[in-house]
Write an enzyme that holds these catalytic residues in place. Structure first.
Site, mmCIF file in Angstrom:
data_model
loop_
_atom_site.group_PDB
_atom_site.id
_atom_site.type_symbol
_atom_site.label_atom_id
_atom_site.label_comp_id
_atom_site.label_asym_id
_atom_site.label_seq_id
_atom_site.Cartn_x
_atom_site.Cartn_y
_atom_site.Cartn_z
ATOM 1 N N HIS A 106 0.799 -1.183 -0.111
ATOM 2 C CA HIS A 106 -0.068 -0.238 0.133
ATOM 3 C C HIS A 106 0.899 1.163 -0.121
ATOM 4 O O HIS A 106 1.941 1.208 0.592
ATOM 5 C CB HIS A 106 -0.946 0.065 1.073
ATOM 6 N N TYR A 122 -9.367 5.745 7.286
ATOM 7 C CA TYR A 122 -9.315 6.141 8.623
ATOM 8 C C TYR A 122 -10.314 7.284 8.562
ATOM 9 O O TYR A 122 -10.415 8.354 8.066
ATOM 10 C CB TYR A 122 -8.144 6.671 9.016
ATOM 11 N N PRO A 132 -4.105 0.711 18.727
ATOM 12 C CA PRO A 132 -3.806 0.198 17.425
ATOM 13 C C PRO A 132 -3.963 1.155 16.239
ATOM 14 O O PRO A 132 -3.663 1.028 14.972
ATOM 15 C CB PRO A 132 -4.961 -1.022 17.323
ATOM 16 N N LYS A 191 1.160 -0.001 15.035
ATOM 17 C CA LYS A 191 2.529 0.242 15.419
ATOM 18 C C LYS A 191 3.000 -1.091 16.427
ATOM 19 O O LYS A 191 4.165 -1.521 16.675
ATOM 20 C CB LYS A 191 2.799 1.349 16.244
ATOM 21 N N TYR A 237 3.937 6.778 9.920
ATOM 22 C CA TYR A 237 2.886 5.709 9.625
ATOM 23 C C TYR A 237 4.011 4.512 8.939
ATOM 24 O O TYR A 237 3.774 3.406 9.105
ATOM 25 C CB TYR A 237 1.886 6.171 8.703
#
Ligand code: FAS
Ligand code: PHB
Length: 391
Positions: free
Chosen positions: A73, A202, A294, A298, A386
Site C-alpha cells: 500500500h 481512517y 492500534p 505500530k 506511519y
C-alpha cells in the site's frame, strides 16, 4: 531440553521472530508458550507491516508468502466532514510503502519456519515462572502434561505480551510504568467480503471513529469506536454494518459489501510503557514491555524492532563476547518505542470522538485535519511515522 542460550517466554510474533533471528546467528533458543498453536493463531490482531518488519522476515527467509499474498500500500484515506483525502505515503516519503498482511499469517509463517529449523517450542505450558534473572544463570520452570520442568539459560527474553508473567516478575521497585487508558474500545469485525476501497480509510466522524482495512482482496477487516461498556453480544452483524455505513462517505457506503462476520471482538485501547526493558538477564520485548492504541498500526512493528535490536545484542554477546549490545538494548529500544507511542497517541487523539473534552476539542481536531491535508510538511510528518521511523 534442560538448557539453552536464550529462553524465550511467549510464541507470539516477538518470540517467534526472535527465535529465528537468533538461529541465523547460531544462537540456541527454546520458546515456552502457555497456549496451543491454534489458540495463538486464532487471535485476530494486526494488519499492517512496516518495511523494516518485512525486511526482518526476509532476512530469515520467511517472506515468500508475504510477497505472494501481501498487498503493498502506497497511501491511505483520511475521511472527515464527509470527504476523503488521500495521504500519498510514497510521494511524501521518497517511495516508501507499507505491506498489508495479517499478523495471523506472519505468525503462521514463523511457526512453520521454526518447525523446519527443528527448534524447540513448548506449547500448552502451565505455571510458567522465571527465577534468578538478577544473576547470570536464570531459570524458567513450567508444567507440561502434569510434569514439572526446568530450563536453564544465559538470558530470558520476556516476549509474553501485556498479561504475561515476565514483566510481572520484576520487583515493583525496579520498574516504572507509564500508562494512558482511552475512554473507548474498538469493535472489530473480520468478514469474507471484498474491501470497500483499494486502500485503508481512517474516518473521524461525529458518530465516532471507523477504520476500513483488509486482509486480502476478498477478506475485510473493519473497526468502529465503541463505548467501553459495550459487549460483542450487543452488536449483531446487521447493527455493525448499519453503523459502519453511517460513518462512511456516500461513495464508500454505496460500495460497502456486507456479509457474516467470521470474527467479532472488542479491544480496549491503552498506551503503556515499562521502563527499563532489561533487568539483569531478563530482557522484555514487544507487548510485554509496551502497548500502543492500534490506530497507528505500530504494535506488531514495535515488537519486530525490539527483537531485531535484541538479536543484534545477543549476537554481540555470544559471538563477540561484547556486552555492549545487551547493556544498550533498553535505551535503544525505548528511543524507538516512545516515538511510536507518541505517534499512536497523537493519531488516536486526532481521529476519535472525545465528547468529555467538549466542542473545543472537536474544533481543534477539525483544524488539525484541515491542516494535515493542506500542508505538505504536516502530511510528511504523518507519512514518515506511519511507514515507520528508521531503525
Ligand atoms: P503477543 O501478545 O502477541 O504474544 C505473547 C504470547 O505470550 C502469547 O502467545 C501468549 O499466549 C504468551 N504468553 C502470555 N503469558 C504467558 C506465560 N505466562 N507463559 C508463556 N506464554 C505466555 N497491533 C497492530 O499493529 N494493529 C492492530 O490492529 C492490533 N490489534 C490488536 C488487537 C488486540 C485485541 C490486541 C490484544 C493487540 C492488537 N495489536 C495490534 C497489537 C498486537 O498486534 C501486538 O502488538 C502483537 O501481538 C505483539 O506481539 P507480542 O509482543 O509477541 O505479544
Ligand atoms: C488492521 O488491519 O487490523 C489494522 C490496520 C491499520 C491499523 C489498525 C489495524 O491502524
Amino acid at each position: 531440553m534442560t538448557s539453552t542460550q536464550v529462553a524465550i517466554v511467549g510464541a507470539g510474533p516477538a518470540g517467534l521472530l526472535l527465535g529465528q533471528l537468533l538461529a541465523k546467528s547460531g544462537i540456541t533458543s527454546v520458546i515456552i508458550e502457555r497456549q496451543s498453536p491454534d489458540y495463538v493463531l486464532g487471535r485476530i490482531r494486526a494488519g499492517v507491516l512496516e518495511q523494516g518488519t518485512v525486511d526482518a522476515l526476509g532476512s530469515i527467509g520467511v517472506d515468500a508468502r508475504l510477497h505472494q499474498e501481501g498487498l503493498p500500500h502506497h497511501g491511505f484515506d483520511l475521511l472527515f466532514k464527509g470527504e476523503r483525502h488521500r495521504i500519498d505515503l510514497a510521494a511524501l516519503t521518497g517511495g516508501k510503502q507499507v505491506m498489508v498482511y495479517g499478523q495471523t499469517e506472519v505468525t503462521k509463517d514463523l511457526m512453520l519456519a521454526r518447525e523446519a529449523s527443528n527448534l524447540t517450542t513448548i506449547y500448552n505450558a502451565s505455571d510458567v515462572a522465571i527465577h534468578d534473572f538478577d544473576g547470570d544463570s536464570p531459570r524458567v520452570t513450567y508444567t507440561l502434561n502434569g510434569q514439572a520442568h526446568e530450563l536453564k539459560a544465559r538470558f530470558i527474553a520476556g516476549c509474553d505480551g501485556f498479561h504475561g508473567v515476565c514483566r510481572a516478575s520484576v520487583p515493583s521497585s525496579a520498574i516504572q510504568h507509564y500508562e494512558k487508558i482511552y475512554p473507548f474500545g474498538w469493535l472489530g469485525v473480520l468478514a469474507d467480503v471484498p474491501p470497500v476501497a483499494d486502500e485503508l480509510i481512517y474516518a473521524n466522524t461525529e458518530r465516532g471513529f471507523a477504520l476500513c482495512s483488509m486482509r486480502s482482496k476478498t477478506r475485510s477487516r473493519y473497526y468502529l469506536q465503541c463505548p467501553l461498556s459495550d459487549t460483542v453480544e450487543q452488536w449483531s452483524d446487521q447493527a455493525f454494518w448499519h453503523e459502519l455505513g453511517n460513518r462512511l462517505d456516500p461513495q464508500a457506503a454505496q460500495a460497502l459489501v456486507t456479509g457474516p462476520s467470521i470474527e467479532k471482538s472488542i479491544a480496549p485501547l491503552r498506551s503503556f510503557v515499562a521502563e527499563p526493558m532489561r533487568f539483569g538477564s531478563l530482557m522484555l520485548a514487544g507487548d510485554a514491555a509496551h502497548i500502543v492504541p492500534p490506530t497507528g498500526a505500530k504494535g506488531l512493528n514495535l515488537a519486530a524492532s525490539d527483537v531485531m535490536y535484541l538479536a543484534q545484542a545477543f549476537e554481540r554477546y555470544f559471538n563477540d563476547k561484547d556486552n555492549g549490545g545487551v547493556d544498550g538494548y533498553s535505551a535503544q529500544a525505548l528511543s524507538r518505542v516512545w516515538k511510536a507511542e507518541r505517534f499512536s497517541w497523537w493519531f488516536t487523539s486526532l481521529m476519535h470522538q472525545f465528547p468529555e473534552l467538549g466542542s473545543f476539542n472537536q474544533k481543534v481536531q477539525e483544524a488539525e485535519l484541515d491542516y494535515l491535508v493542506n500542508s505538505t510538511a504536516a502530511a510528511t510528518s504523518l507519512a514518515e511515522n506511519y511507514v515507520g521511523l528508521p531503525l
